[in-house]
Design a protein around this motif. Structure first.
Motif, mmCIF file in Angstrom:
data_model
loop_
_atom_site.group_PDB
_atom_site.id
_atom_site.type_symbol
_atom_site.label_atom_id
_atom_site.label_comp_id
_atom_site.label_asym_id
_atom_site.label_seq_id
_atom_site.Cartn_x
_atom_site.Cartn_y
_atom_site.Cartn_z
ATOM 1 N N ALA A 128 0.838 -1.192 0.000
ATOM 2 C CA ALA A 128 0.000 0.000 0.000
ATOM 3 C C ALA A 128 0.880 1.251 0.000
ATOM 4 O O ALA A 128 1.913 1.296 0.677
ATOM 5 N N GLY A 129 0.457 2.232 -0.789
ATOM 6 C CA GLY A 129 1.232 3.450 -0.931
ATOM 7 C C GLY A 129 2.195 3.430 -2.101
ATOM 8 O O GLY A 129 2.751 4.477 -2.463
ATOM 9 N N GLY A 130 2.384 2.260 -2.672
ATOM 10 C CA GLY A 130 3.306 2.132 -3.783
ATOM 11 C C GLY A 130 2.706 2.535 -5.114
ATOM 12 O O GLY A 130 1.551 2.984 -5.189
ATOM 13 N N SER A 131 3.495 2.372 -6.168
ATOM 14 C CA SER A 131 3.084 2.756 -7.515
ATOM 15 C C SER A 131 3.365 1.630 -8.500
ATOM 16 O O SER A 131 4.259 0.802 -8.285
ATOM 17 N N LEU A 132 2.586 1.631 -9.561
ATOM 18 C CA LEU A 132 2.783 0.710 -10.667
ATOM 19 C C LEU A 132 2.392 1.419 -11.952
ATOM 20 O O LEU A 132 1.533 2.301 -11.936
ATOM 21 N N ARG A 133 2.987 0.997 -13.061
ATOM 22 C CA ARG A 133 2.545 1.477 -14.361
ATOM 23 C C ARG A 133 2.191 0.269 -15.223
ATOM 24 O O ARG A 133 3.043 -0.593 -15.458
ATOM 25 N N LEU A 134 0.959 0.227 -15.657
ATOM 26 C CA LEU A 134 0.507 -0.811 -16.563
ATOM 27 C C LEU A 134 0.616 -0.310 -17.994
ATOM 28 O O LEU A 134 0.446 0.878 -18.261
ATOM 29 N N SER A 135 0.873 -1.235 -18.898
ATOM 30 C CA SER A 135 0.919 -0.925 -20.319
ATOM 31 C C SER A 135 -0.040 -1.840 -21.068
ATOM 32 O O SER A 135 -0.316 -2.961 -20.618
ATOM 33 N N CYS A 136 -0.493 -1.366 -22.196
ATOM 34 C CA CYS A 136 -1.356 -2.171 -23.058
ATOM 35 C C CYS A 136 -0.909 -1.936 -24.495
ATOM 36 O O CYS A 136 -1.065 -0.827 -25.022
ATOM 37 N N ALA A 137 -0.346 -2.958 -25.102
ATOM 38 C CA ALA A 137 0.113 -2.865 -26.483
ATOM 39 C C ALA A 137 -1.015 -3.287 -27.417
ATOM 40 O O ALA A 137 -1.554 -4.392 -27.280
ATOM 41 N N ALA A 138 -1.348 -2.402 -28.339
ATOM 42 C CA ALA A 138 -2.456 -2.652 -29.264
ATOM 43 C C ALA A 138 -1.929 -2.942 -30.660
ATOM 44 O O ALA A 138 -0.902 -2.387 -31.073
ATOM 45 N N SER A 139 -2.635 -3.781 -31.374
ATOM 46 C CA SER A 139 -2.264 -4.071 -32.757
ATOM 47 C C SER A 139 -3.487 -4.523 -33.532
ATOM 48 O O SER A 139 -4.518 -4.874 -32.943
ATOM 49 N N GLY A 140 -3.362 -4.492 -34.862
ATOM 50 C CA GLY A 140 -4.431 -4.985 -35.714
ATOM 51 C C GLY A 140 -5.462 -3.956 -36.125
ATOM 52 O O GLY A 140 -6.445 -4.306 -36.784
ATOM 53 N N TYR A 141 -5.233 -2.705 -35.771
ATOM 54 C CA TYR A 141 -6.169 -1.642 -36.161
ATOM 55 C C TYR A 141 -5.457 -0.298 -36.031
ATOM 56 O O TYR A 141 -4.334 -0.220 -35.536
ATOM 57 N N THR A 142 -6.120 0.758 -36.474
ATOM 58 C CA THR A 142 -5.560 2.103 -36.388
ATOM 59 C C THR A 142 -5.764 2.638 -34.978
ATOM 60 O O THR A 142 -6.825 3.171 -34.634
ATOM 61 N N TYR A 143 -4.761 2.473 -34.154
ATOM 62 C CA TYR A 143 -4.853 2.755 -32.725
ATOM 63 C C TYR A 143 -5.344 4.172 -32.434
ATOM 64 O O TYR A 143 -6.176 4.397 -31.555
ATOM 65 N N SER A 144 -4.827 5.140 -33.181
ATOM 66 C CA SER A 144 -5.120 6.544 -32.878
ATOM 67 C C SER A 144 -6.576 6.919 -33.129
ATOM 68 O O SER A 144 -7.017 7.991 -32.708
ATOM 69 N N ALA A 145 -7.319 6.062 -33.786
ATOM 70 C CA ALA A 145 -8.696 6.386 -34.163
ATOM 71 C C ALA A 145 -9.738 5.970 -33.130
ATOM 72 O O ALA A 145 -10.936 6.204 -33.339
ATOM 73 N N TYR A 146 -9.289 5.377 -32.029
ATOM 74 C CA TYR A 146 -10.244 4.805 -31.080
ATOM 75 C C TYR A 146 -10.007 5.267 -29.650
ATOM 76 O O TYR A 146 -8.864 5.369 -29.191
ATOM 77 N N CYS A 147 -11.125 5.494 -28.985
ATOM 78 C CA CYS A 147 -11.134 5.677 -27.546
ATOM 79 C C CYS A 147 -10.656 4.386 -26.881
ATOM 80 O O CYS A 147 -11.014 3.290 -27.327
ATOM 81 N N MET A 148 -9.863 4.536 -25.808
ATOM 82 C CA MET A 148 -9.369 3.374 -25.080
ATOM 83 C C MET A 148 -9.753 3.505 -23.607
ATOM 84 O O MET A 148 -9.903 4.606 -23.081
ATOM 85 N N GLY A 149 -9.849 2.361 -22.953
ATOM 86 C CA GLY A 149 -10.225 2.394 -21.548
ATOM 87 C C GLY A 149 -9.498 1.368 -20.712
ATOM 88 O O GLY A 149 -8.955 0.390 -21.237
ATOM 89 N N TRP A 150 -9.492 1.608 -19.419
ATOM 90 C CA TRP A 150 -9.006 0.639 -18.432
ATOM 91 C C TRP A 150 -10.182 0.261 -17.533
ATOM 92 O O TRP A 150 -10.924 1.134 -17.064
ATOM 93 N N PHE A 151 -10.290 -1.022 -17.278
ATOM 94 C CA PHE A 151 -11.304 -1.563 -16.382
ATOM 95 C C PHE A 151 -10.614 -2.503 -15.401
ATOM 96 O O PHE A 151 -9.472 -2.917 -15.621
#
Length: 125
Positions: free
Chosen positions: A14-37
């Protein structure tokens, strides 16, 4: 074929930090809204935050001020910076792509049609 691959999950105190990444492929990434759940044990999946094509973000109240979503369109990668982590943040975290293109980017599960496999985040007290 749309593919979303999360990474960066870990066990932290508790109190710490993390950075998650999500690598996307197969479509035009910049054209879409993205979300984290996220989905905690015994609970329904809930929205964490979303990011529009222009970088405008929306966050769930539970994470406002602690989590930051960003996107790198040159790398087709979505990020979730998580600070001041709490045990209640323990969950599997998923990135997702909205079903349709456009500037509209609500944090609603029904709007997202493509999902990664998830990455586990565990926060101990």
């Amino acid at each position: 074929q749309v593919q979303l691959v999360e990474s960066g999950g870990a066990s932290v105190q508790a109190g710490g930090s993390l950075r998650l990444s999500c690598a996307a492929s197969g479509y035009t990434y910049s054209a879409y809204c993205m979300g984290w759940f996220r989905q905690a044990p015994g609970r329904e999946r809930e929205g964490v935050g979303s990011i529009r094509l222009d970088g405008i973000t929306t966050y769930a109240d539970a994470v406002k001020g602690r989590f930051t979503i960003s996107r790198d369109n040159t790398k087709s990668t979505l990020y979730l910076q998580m600070n001041s982590l709490k045990p209640d943040d323990t969950a599997i975290y998923y990135c997702a792509r909205r079903r349709w293109t456009g500037i509209y980017c609500p944090l609603a599960e029904s709007e997202f049609g493509y999902w990664g496999q998830g990455t586990q985040v565990t926060v101990s007290s």
